[in-house]
Motif scaffolding. Structure first.
Motif, PDB file in Angstrom:
ATOM      1  N   LEU A 146       6.210  24.123 -48.151  1.00 15.02           N
ATOM      2  CA  LEU A 146       6.464  25.475 -48.668  1.00 15.02           C
ATOM      3  C   LEU A 146       6.219  26.496 -47.570  1.00 15.02           C
ATOM      4  CD1 LEU A 146       7.055  27.337 -51.127  1.00 15.02           C
ATOM      5  CD2 LEU A 146       4.576  27.402 -51.507  1.00 15.02           C
ATOM      6  N   THR A 149       7.300  32.264 -51.016  1.00 15.69           N
ATOM      7  CA  THR A 149       7.860  32.385 -52.355  1.00 15.69           C
ATOM      8  C   THR A 149       8.273  33.836 -52.594  1.00 15.69           C
ATOM      9  OG1 THR A 149       5.858  32.959 -53.638  1.00 15.69           O
ATOM     10  CG2 THR A 149       6.254  30.608 -53.186  1.00 15.69           C
ATOM     11  N   SER A 151       9.091  36.331 -55.968  1.00 17.71           N
ATOM     12  CA  SER A 151       9.066  36.475 -57.423  1.00 17.71           C
ATOM     13  C   SER A 151       9.560  37.857 -57.826  1.00 17.71           C
ATOM     14  CB  SER A 151       7.646  36.267 -57.962  1.00 17.71           C
ATOM     15  OG  SER A 151       7.177  34.969 -57.703  1.00 17.71           O
ATOM     16  N   ILE A 179       0.878  31.950 -58.989  1.00 15.09           N
ATOM     17  CA  ILE A 179       1.090  31.574 -57.587  1.00 15.09           C
ATOM     18  C   ILE A 179       0.021  30.590 -57.098  1.00 15.09           C
ATOM     19  CG2 ILE A 179       1.012  32.481 -55.219  1.00 15.09           C
ATOM     20  CD1 ILE A 179       2.677  34.871 -56.289  1.00 15.09           C
ATOM     21  N   THR A 183       0.914  26.595 -56.126  1.00 15.44           N
ATOM     22  CA  THR A 183       0.724  26.151 -54.746  1.00 15.44           C
ATOM     23  C   THR A 183      -0.590  25.418 -54.529  1.00 15.44           C
ATOM     24  OG1 THR A 183      -0.325  28.250 -54.104  1.00 15.44           O
ATOM     25  CG2 THR A 183       2.081  28.133 -53.959  1.00 15.44           C
ATOM     26  N   HIS A 220       3.665  35.367 -50.106  1.00 14.30           N
ATOM     27  CA  HIS A 220       4.311  35.446 -51.415  1.00 14.30           C
ATOM     28  C   HIS A 220       4.671  36.898 -51.687  1.00 14.30           C
ATOM     29  CE1 HIS A 220       2.755  31.358 -52.199  1.00 14.30           C
ATOM     30  NE2 HIS A 220       1.700  31.794 -51.548  1.00 14.30           N
ATOM     31  N   CYS A 236      11.517  33.228 -59.890  1.00 17.72           N
ATOM     32  CA  CYS A 236      10.636  32.696 -58.858  1.00 17.72           C
ATOM     33  C   CYS A 236      11.439  31.745 -57.986  1.00 17.72           C
ATOM     34  CB  CYS A 236       9.432  31.984 -59.468  1.00 17.72           C
ATOM     35  SG  CYS A 236       8.267  31.323 -58.251  1.00 17.72           S
ATOM     36  N   GLU A 237      11.353  31.939 -56.666  1.00 15.70           N
ATOM     37  CA  GLU A 237      12.033  31.070 -55.711  1.00 15.70           C
ATOM     38  C   GLU A 237      11.022  30.501 -54.731  1.00 15.70           C
ATOM     39  OE1 GLU A 237      15.617  31.176 -52.364  1.00 15.70           O
ATOM     40  OE2 GLU A 237      14.514  33.000 -52.865  1.00 15.70           O
ATOM     41  N   LEU A 238      11.077  29.197 -54.528  1.00 15.88           N
ATOM     42  CA  LEU A 238      10.292  28.531 -53.502  1.00 15.88           C
ATOM     43  C   LEU A 238      11.169  28.376 -52.264  1.00 15.88           C
ATOM     44  CD1 LEU A 238       8.853  25.555 -55.626  1.00 15.88           C
ATOM     45  CD2 LEU A 238       7.915  27.877 -55.404  1.00 15.88           C
ATOM     46  N   SER A 244      15.780  25.811 -50.748  1.00 16.13           N
ATOM     47  CA  SER A 244      15.033  26.630 -51.698  1.00 16.13           C
ATOM     48  C   SER A 244      15.248  26.109 -53.115  1.00 16.13           C
ATOM     49  CB  SER A 244      15.451  28.100 -51.601  1.00 16.13           C
ATOM     50  OG  SER A 244      16.754  28.295 -52.107  1.00 16.13           O
ATOM     51  N   GLU A 246      14.623  27.375 -57.286  1.00 18.88           N
ATOM     52  CA  GLU A 246      14.279  28.554 -58.073  1.00 18.88           C
ATOM     53  C   GLU A 246      14.413  28.299 -59.564  1.00 18.88           C
ATOM     54  OE1 GLU A 246      17.569  31.718 -57.958  1.00 18.88           O
ATOM     55  OE2 GLU A 246      17.982  30.510 -56.158  1.00 18.88           O
TER      56      GLU A 246
END
Length: 337
Positions: A146, A149, A151, A179, A183, A220, A236-238, A244, A246
């Motif tokens: 990761l 992120t 959001s 968050i 994580t 983040h 929310c996207e990682l 990626s 989401e």
């Protein structure tokens, strides 16, 4: 069967009472408390509760309940939670545990003295199928490490009369909780920022941008807009090394929320008017886990603990400090009061 009292007959309390009485096994709503007795009676009539009280303390002392859900205004959460703890009642307290670090720390300290944990805090995103799937992606590591992120948290309209800090302490606390949960790393440093603000909401800055760094150095970003007008919108996207991942937008309405892997170019969206349709599954799962754990004399393993909720309040407080003073603010260690 768990006899449940719901404290607070506003939007959140009504919805908890509805879910407990219609969609959660082994639970029966037996009492409702609210300073607005007419509102409490209306909710009691809808869910078949026999007890109606003006205060949470009266409900707790009534002998009609085995456990309580606290959905009263934020300022009452700490005192009502302490009363429920003293009575030995399993408690699900809606977020936040308390609006100030001092109150939350007091609840946490007294909760730690109990023979067994009694209190869970209602950060329901931990039970949402989409967020659960995102966490699994990170745990499995298939998308690589990761890196960041992003959001988004937007509400249709804000309650009138609240200051800019309420955007953090009442809305963004969901991201502040989720968050570190996603994580498995605590937030250690925060920064608040804003630019042009809406003309539709005179009393607070809207939108706001929150930057948070976790212990592993991951950044983040959270964009919060509480008066967005167009709909309730949570994303929310990682951002990972190999791509990626989401949350779907709009989310699936069933319990299996597929994630969007960015390999296509098309999407559509239809927005809900508030948070309840979006997180209906999460609330049902949260209440089901809480009821079953309460019957077994414990708390749900998935739920936010008192200690985690204290940490969330500390992070929110640091963000308000950044709002007031500017710059990055370190989140105090757990032992600081």
């Amino acid at each position: 069967m768990l006899r449940v009292g719901v404290i607070g007959a506003g939007v959140m309390g009504r919805d908890h009472a509805r879910l407990l009485s219609t969609q959660v096994a082994d639970a029966r709503v037996t009492a409702i408390a609210d300073i607005n007795l007419d509102g409490a009676r209306a909710v009691a009539d809808q869910c078949g509760a026999e007890g109606v009280f003006a205060t949470g303390e009266e409900l707790i002392a009534s002998g009609l309940v085995d456990a309580v859900v606290i959905a009263s205004p934020d300022a009452l959460h700490a005192t009502t939670t302490l009363a429920a703890m003293e009575a030995g009642l399993p408690t699900l307290c809606e977020k936040p545990l308390a609006p100030t670090v001092e109150e939350a720390a007091d609840v946490a300290a007294r909760h730690a003295e109990l023979e067994r944990p009694l209190v869970s805090v209602g950060f329901m995103r931990r039970f949402d199928p989409g967020y659960v799937a995102l966490r699994k992606v990170l745990d499995e590591g298939g998308s690589g490490q990761l890196l960041m992120t992003h959001s988004v948290h937007r509400n249709v309209e804000a309650y009138p009369g609240s200051p800019s800090s309420a955007t953090i302490t009442n809305s963004a606390v969901h991201e502040i909780d989720i968050i570190p949960w996603l994580t498995r790393s605590p937030i250690t440093e925060v920064l608040w920022a804003a630019g042009r603000t809406t003309t539709l909401l005179a009393e607070r800055t809207d939108p706001q941008l929150l930057l948070m760094r976790t212990a592993e150095g991951v950044l983040h970003t959270v964009s919060v807009q509480v008066h967005a007008q167009y709909g309730y919108d949570v994303r929310c996207e990682l951002v990972c090394e190999r791509g990626s991942v989401e949350l779907p937008n709009p989310p699936s309405l069933n319990d299996e929320a597929p994630l969007i892997f960015n390999s296509g170019l098309m999407r559509g969206a239809q927005y809900a008017a508030d948070w309840r349709p979006r997180f209906e599954t999460a609330y049902r799962r949260e209440l089901t886990a809480w009821v079953q754990a309460s019957l077994q004399g414990t708390v749900p393993a998935e739920a936010a603990t008192v200690e985690e909720s204290l940490r969330t309040t500390r992070v929110a407080n640091a963000l308000v400090q950044s709002m007031d003073e500017g710059g990055w603010v370190a989140v105090p260690a757990a032992e600081a009061r």
